[in-house]
Design a protein around this motif. Sequence first.
Motif, PDB file in Angstrom:
ATOM      1  N   HIS A  22      12.364  -6.177  -4.940  1.00  0.00           N
ATOM      2  CA  HIS A  22      12.874  -6.220  -3.523  1.00  0.00           C
ATOM      3  C   HIS A  22      13.544  -5.031  -3.304  1.00  0.00           C
ATOM      4  O   HIS A  22      13.930  -4.194  -3.889  1.00  0.00           O
ATOM      5  N   VAL A 102       3.249   0.578   2.954  1.00  0.00           N
ATOM      6  CA  VAL A 102       3.673  -0.089   2.351  1.00  0.00           C
ATOM      7  C   VAL A 102       2.648  -0.893   1.625  1.00  0.00           C
ATOM      8  O   VAL A 102       2.542  -1.119   0.423  1.00  0.00           O
ATOM      9  N   VAL A 103       1.832  -1.387   2.452  1.00  0.00           N
ATOM     10  CA  VAL A 103       0.673  -2.350   1.926  1.00  0.00           C
ATOM     11  C   VAL A 103      -0.340  -1.489   1.497  1.00  0.00           C
ATOM     12  O   VAL A 103      -1.071  -1.958   0.426  1.00  0.00           O
ATOM     13  N   CYS A 106       0.871  -0.689  -2.157  1.00  0.00           N
ATOM     14  CA  CYS A 106       0.695  -2.060  -2.864  1.00  0.00           C
ATOM     15  C   CYS A 106      -0.889  -2.362  -3.204  1.00  0.00           C
ATOM     16  O   CYS A 106      -1.259  -2.809  -4.344  1.00  0.00           O
ATOM     17  N   VAL A 119       3.000  -8.517  -0.728  1.00  0.00           N
ATOM     18  CA  VAL A 119       4.170  -7.883  -0.285  1.00  0.00           C
ATOM     19  C   VAL A 119       4.479  -8.519   1.008  1.00  0.00           C
ATOM     20  O   VAL A 119       3.437  -8.563   1.833  1.00  0.00           O
ATOM     21  N   ILE A 187      11.323  -5.700   2.020  1.00  0.00           N
ATOM     22  CA  ILE A 187      10.264  -6.200   1.467  1.00  0.00           C
ATOM     23  C   ILE A 187      10.413  -7.120   0.243  1.00  0.00           C
ATOM     24  O   ILE A 187      11.390  -6.610  -0.492  1.00  0.00           O
ATOM     25  N   VAL A 189       8.066  -7.978  -2.915  1.00  0.00           N
ATOM     26  CA  VAL A 189       6.615  -7.795  -3.693  1.00  0.00           C
ATOM     27  C   VAL A 189       6.626  -8.552  -4.946  1.00  0.00           C
ATOM     28  O   VAL A 189       7.396  -8.848  -5.771  1.00  0.00           O
ATOM     29  N   LEU A 209       5.335   0.384  -9.087  1.00  0.00           N
ATOM     30  CA  LEU A 209       5.588   0.338  -7.608  1.00  0.00           C
ATOM     31  C   LEU A 209       7.043   0.837  -7.453  1.00  0.00           C
ATOM     32  O   LEU A 209       7.515   1.185  -6.324  1.00  0.00           O
TER      33      LEU A 209
END
Length: 242
Positions: A22, A102-103, A106, A119, A187, A189, A209
């Motif tokens: 988180h 962010v995506v 990930c 995510v 977010i 994840v 990450l």
Amino acid sequence: MIFRHAEAVRSAHPGLAAGALHATGVDGTADVEARVAARVAEYTARALARLAGGPESGFPEVLAWRRTFARMGLRPTRYRCASESLLRRLRKEGALPRIHPVVDLCNAVSVAYAVPVAVLDADRITGPLLEVRPARGDEEYTTFDGRTEHPAPGEVTYADSAGRAHARRWTNRQSGHSAVREGTRRILVVAEAMHEGGEDTVARTLETLEKELAALWPVTPVTALLTDADPEFRLDDHARVR
């Protein structure tokens, strides 16, 4: 908010390894986008080097998810876990699509470790519980083009307290409702694995990450490995959930 896998899921899939992260304070500005691109290139290069030795269909991480999907009554070559789909696209096209920093990060870490990484925009999840569980059949799932679907009864999905489904067929397809977008700031994840040694892979995925997010955004990620003995990830009490 609590994130967990239901006992029915853990019992049916004893090989499951999972972890969650988180973070609050991410964004998708042009400045961070440029810095993320360099990190994405590094992780996709790792995946491409591995793919040079053979297609993703032979990876132990992917084969374990294929067996899992088969046990759930799904045809593995029709419904692929997210990491297999990304690896397949990377092998065919040589790059991953750019969606949001962010995506993108990930997804790149997902192909580097060959395990699904979801995510979600945590402020689009209705608390107090997000649970990976068999669907009842009345949950609402929003596609990326805005259509509403209902997971079949028994289908494994991420379901929140309002009965909204945030995934179809577990790690196969994420909901558009909680997808990370321009206004996302908080977010959740989740990394999941089924292969032998999956606990170590998930731990390394989360460590990567955590390190990358902290280096790229002014965030202090909180992570946890989820086990049968300790299956719940509790987001900070002060975190706002709609």
